[in-house]
Design an enzyme around this catalytic site. Sequence first.
Site, PDB file in Angstrom:
ATOM      1  N   CYS A  47      10.141 -36.853  45.114  1.00 23.58           N
ATOM      2  CA  CYS A  47       9.364 -37.654  44.180  1.00 23.58           C
ATOM      3  C   CYS A  47       8.891 -38.940  44.862  1.00 23.58           C
ATOM      4  O   CYS A  47       9.594 -39.518  45.671  1.00 23.58           O
ATOM      5  CB  CYS A  47      10.118 -38.035  42.918  1.00 23.58           C
ATOM      6  SG  CYS A  47      10.674 -36.623  41.979  1.00 23.58           S
TER       7      CYS A  47
ATOM      8  N   GLU B 198      14.509 -21.791  64.521  1.00 21.57           N
ATOM      9  CA  GLU B 198      13.392 -22.666  64.139  1.00 21.57           C
ATOM     10  C   GLU B 198      12.124 -21.849  63.891  1.00 21.57           C
ATOM     11  O   GLU B 198      11.406 -22.067  62.914  1.00 21.57           O
ATOM     12  CB  GLU B 198      13.167 -23.729  65.228  1.00 21.57           C
ATOM     13  CG  GLU B 198      11.932 -24.593  65.058  1.00 21.57           C
ATOM     14  CD  GLU B 198      11.896 -25.413  63.769  1.00 21.57           C
ATOM     15  OE1 GLU B 198      12.889 -25.422  63.019  1.00 21.57           O
ATOM     16  OE2 GLU B 198      10.847 -26.022  63.499  1.00 21.57           O
TER      17      GLU B 198
ATOM     18  N   GLU C 258       8.848 -20.748  55.772  1.00 19.06           N
ATOM     19  CA  GLU C 258       8.429 -21.930  55.034  1.00 19.06           C
ATOM     20  C   GLU C 258       6.916 -21.967  54.806  1.00 19.06           C
ATOM     21  O   GLU C 258       6.457 -22.271  53.712  1.00 19.06           O
ATOM     22  CB  GLU C 258       8.878 -23.130  55.870  1.00 19.06           C
ATOM     23  CG  GLU C 258       8.644 -24.482  55.344  1.00 19.06           C
ATOM     24  CD  GLU C 258       9.187 -25.527  56.305  1.00 19.06           C
ATOM     25  OE1 GLU C 258       9.538 -26.595  55.842  1.00 19.06           O
ATOM     26  OE2 GLU C 258       9.253 -25.283  57.530  1.00 19.06           O
TER      27      GLU C 258
ATOM     28  N   ARG D 113       6.368 -35.965  49.267  1.00 11.34           N
ATOM     29  CA  ARG D 113       7.697 -36.096  48.658  1.00 11.34           C
ATOM     30  C   ARG D 113       7.880 -35.186  47.448  1.00 11.34           C
ATOM     31  O   ARG D 113       8.959 -35.106  46.877  1.00 11.34           O
ATOM     32  CB  ARG D 113       7.918 -37.552  48.219  1.00 11.34           C
ATOM     33  CG  ARG D 113       7.759 -38.558  49.329  1.00 11.34           C
ATOM     34  CD  ARG D 113       7.951 -39.959  48.804  1.00 11.34           C
ATOM     35  NE  ARG D 113       9.321 -40.175  48.406  1.00 11.34           N
ATOM     36  CZ  ARG D 113      10.300 -40.556  49.211  1.00 11.34           C
ATOM     37  NH1 ARG D 113      10.039 -40.768  50.474  1.00 11.34           N
ATOM     38  NH2 ARG D 113      11.519 -40.733  48.767  1.00 11.34           N
TER      39      ARG D 113
ATOM     40  N   HIS E  69      25.077  -4.778  65.664  1.00 10.48           N
ATOM     41  CA  HIS E  69      26.311  -4.726  64.869  1.00 10.48           C
ATOM     42  C   HIS E  69      26.007  -4.646  63.382  1.00 10.48           C
ATOM     43  O   HIS E  69      26.850  -5.003  62.553  1.00 10.48           O
ATOM     44  CB  HIS E  69      27.200  -5.925  65.213  1.00 10.48           C
ATOM     45  CG  HIS E  69      27.662  -5.896  66.627  1.00 10.48           C
ATOM     46  ND1 HIS E  69      28.623  -5.019  67.098  1.00 10.48           N
ATOM     47  CD2 HIS E  69      27.251  -6.580  67.723  1.00 10.48           C
ATOM     48  CE1 HIS E  69      28.802  -5.183  68.396  1.00 10.48           C
ATOM     49  NE2 HIS E  69      27.967  -6.144  68.799  1.00 10.48           N
TER      50      HIS E  69
ATOM     51  N   LYS F 291       8.871 -32.807  51.489  1.00  7.34           N
ATOM     52  CA  LYS F 291       9.191 -33.171  52.865  1.00  7.34           C
ATOM     53  C   LYS F 291      10.528 -33.893  52.986  1.00  7.34           C
ATOM     54  O   LYS F 291      11.314 -33.611  53.867  1.00  7.34           O
ATOM     55  CB  LYS F 291       8.092 -34.050  53.454  1.00  7.34           C
ATOM     56  CG  LYS F 291       8.364 -34.372  54.911  1.00  7.34           C
ATOM     57  CD  LYS F 291       7.139 -34.317  55.747  1.00  7.34           C
ATOM     58  CE  LYS F 291       7.441 -34.452  57.213  1.00  7.34           C
ATOM     59  NZ  LYS F 291       7.756 -33.162  57.836  1.00  7.34           N
TER      60      LYS F 291
ATOM     61  N   LYS G  63      10.162 -21.716  60.327  1.00  9.37           N
ATOM     62  CA  LYS G  63       8.755 -22.148  60.243  1.00  9.37           C
ATOM     63  C   LYS G  63       7.914 -21.065  59.578  1.00  9.37           C
ATOM     64  O   LYS G  63       7.061 -21.336  58.745  1.00  9.37           O
ATOM     65  CB  LYS G  63       8.262 -22.432  61.662  1.00  9.37           C
ATOM     66  CG  LYS G  63       7.257 -23.519  61.803  1.00  9.37           C
ATOM     67  CD  LYS G  63       7.834 -24.901  62.016  1.00  9.37           C
ATOM     68  CE  LYS G  63       8.765 -25.353  60.934  1.00  9.37           C
ATOM     69  NZ  LYS G  63       9.419 -26.586  61.190  1.00  9.37           N
TER      70      LYS G  63
ATOM     71  N   ASN H 138      12.704 -41.776  41.001  1.00 12.19           N
ATOM     72  CA  ASN H 138      12.956 -40.865  42.123  1.00 12.19           C
ATOM     73  C   ASN H 138      14.464 -40.787  42.302  1.00 12.19           C
ATOM     74  O   ASN H 138      15.116 -41.808  42.471  1.00 12.19           O
ATOM     75  CB  ASN H 138      12.280 -41.436  43.381  1.00 12.19           C
ATOM     76  CG  ASN H 138      12.736 -40.765  44.660  1.00 12.19           C
ATOM     77  OD1 ASN H 138      12.711 -41.359  45.726  1.00 12.19           O
ATOM     78  ND2 ASN H 138      13.160 -39.525  44.599  1.00 12.19           N
ATOM     79  N   GLY H 139      15.026 -39.570  42.224  1.00 12.37           N
ATOM     80  CA  GLY H 139      16.477 -39.428  42.385  1.00 12.37           C
ATOM     81  C   GLY H 139      17.058 -38.592  41.269  1.00 12.37           C
ATOM     82  O   GLY H 139      16.340 -37.847  40.586  1.00 12.37           O
TER      83      GLY H 139
ATOM     84  N   TRP I  14       8.851 -33.788  42.275  1.00 13.56           N
ATOM     85  CA  TRP I  14       9.455 -32.550  42.753  1.00 13.56           C
ATOM     86  C   TRP I  14      10.581 -32.286  41.759  1.00 13.56           C
ATOM     87  O   TRP I  14      11.584 -33.007  41.708  1.00 13.56           O
ATOM     88  CB  TRP I  14      10.012 -32.729  44.165  1.00 13.56           C
ATOM     89  CG  TRP I  14      10.511 -31.454  44.771  1.00 13.56           C
ATOM     90  CD1 TRP I  14       9.781 -30.530  45.440  1.00 13.56           C
ATOM     91  CD2 TRP I  14      11.858 -30.974  44.776  1.00 13.56           C
ATOM     92  NE1 TRP I  14      10.580 -29.493  45.853  1.00 13.56           N
ATOM     93  CE2 TRP I  14      11.851 -29.734  45.462  1.00 13.56           C
ATOM     94  CE3 TRP I  14      13.070 -31.442  44.265  1.00 13.56           C
ATOM     95  CZ2 TRP I  14      13.003 -28.967  45.655  1.00 13.56           C
ATOM     96  CZ3 TRP I  14      14.213 -30.682  44.448  1.00 13.56           C
ATOM     97  CH2 TRP I  14      14.175 -29.464  45.140  1.00 13.56           C
TER      98      TRP I  14
END
Length: 588
Positions: free
Chosen positions: A2, A463, A470, A27, A486, A583, A467, A97-98, A73
């Site tokens: 947020c 990574e 995402e 955010r 295995h 982000k 990527k 925000n939080g 968000w």
Amino acid sequence: MCGIVGYVGKKKALPIVLNGLKFLEYRGYDSAGVAYLLDNKVNITKEVGRISSLEKLIDLDTPSYMAIGHTRWATHGEPSVSNSHPHQVGRFTVVHNGIIENYLEIKEDLKKKGVKFLSTTDTEVIPALLDYYYKEEKDILKTIKKVLEKLEGSFALGIICDDDKENIYAVRRGSPLIIALSNDGMFIASDVPAILNYTNKYILLEKDEIAKINNNSYQVFDFNLKDIKKEINTFEGSCDDAMLNGYPHYMLKEIHEEEKVFLDTFNYYVNNDSFKETMPDFKKYKNIHIVACGSAYYVGCIAKSLLEEYAMIPTCVEVASEYRYKKNFYNQDTLVIVISQSGETADSLEALRKAKKDGIDTLAIVNVVLSSIAREAKYTLYVKAGPEIAVATTKAFLAQTTLMALLTVKLSRKYELLKEFKGLERKIKELLSKDYLEYAKAIYKCNDTFFIGRLIDYALCLEGSLKLKETSYINSVAFQAGELKHGTISLITKGTPVIGICTNKDIVSKTISNLKEVKARGAYIIYITNEECHDDFYDQLILLPKAHNLVMPILSVIPLQLISYEVAKLRNCDIDKPRNLAKSVTVE
Ligand code: M6R
């Protein structure tokens, strides 16, 4: 998660707040809203979706000179107009925000007292509490203090009250918040880019500080409402750094900045083949814990390989959300390294705080200057990536990997290894100039992909796989090449893309054997290596430039980033703002 922006001043507030929110969309971007003062009345407009959707509902010419805004968000309650911020109860309007951890008990209590709630958010209890206690206190600052005493959790707030047509109030506990100062007015914001079009002077609020801003002055109070003096910071970067500058997406722009980011990070710590004073000596530490989340954790995995191989320092890497709750075996010989682009990731910050509380020395590897992790660690080393806007991290990953390789050299005392960084920028440029579309075409229609590699290459597989997931929403798994047989090899069928990475000539034949095993079961193989290969087990090859193993990950990550970008583009994905993500993950 947020983003918050507020402005009060001589200019029209709505264009400023909306512009600021666009810079904070990284955010969170599932809904947005603004509250603005017009004709002595607080008006609210909210909309589901991006800031651009909200903007369509707003007349930017509105003669309002005070406004607060929010990009969300969702944590509590789905993205909807009623759950979007600002939330208003009685005289108070709030952006948040939080997370308010004890909101359910507060809500139950207020309901019994007759307060009606319109949303399913945790946030709405804040204006409700403010309105409730204001009737007793009749003073806004005292009311805010009283409400702070009731709230549990981590939050940053922007507050306006119908009874005060001149001031915006702001509070910080945990989540970041700045106030910014200009000749034309004052701002509050979750992050600096939101205000850079107007000013580069800002003040960081600390835990439980309350700010009061109006069109030409500001005050900051501590928890006991004592007026306190704060240091004014100047942001050195420019607004341009956070612009697309002709690129179609931030992700592509940021990948293409990697040559510069490498040089800026290297040159900040090294001069004429020697370390500068910017790189302290950490020789007293005998073991290292690296703690981080997501891609920063994978940088930690790369760093573990390097530190153990070249500096002979036993290193463990832990996901921060686990580390903060588990038993950790550290002592005065341990250095806890927290890696974070944003410096605000809640789990990483709490892991750092836990180590500090236990008396253990901490080192932050951070991109965002003066972020919480940067400020709270005992030592801080900045990577020089500049503002990173795309949710998928790319240039910050490369910068963090560069810095961890430099730190390895410092700790190993094998300073002659510094020469291995020389000219690497040309090899980065060479990789950036290649076309990765053909590789992406082999992947973009598939439902599953695999990345396999051994040792440090496995960290790169992790990574590469993240990527791809995402940015393109393709399911993908990273595996140690020798481990596939295995169990997981049962998932390989005709045409399954397998991306094999091998940059270590000592184990190249082993990884090739594993690739042949999946080829025999129908896999489509993209082979990434720095060794000439005359075998024909692969379908496509990416030949990396030659480089020392210490610096190889700085190069091998680039094709992985560009393939993900091309796949996401072929699939028409929202590359810079993938679904469900944000982000800066400032909640647990
Ligand atoms: O800001 P941080 O480096 O602490 O963020 C950690 C992760 O959230 C981040 O790396 C995330 O995994 C990225 N979106 C990956 O591209």
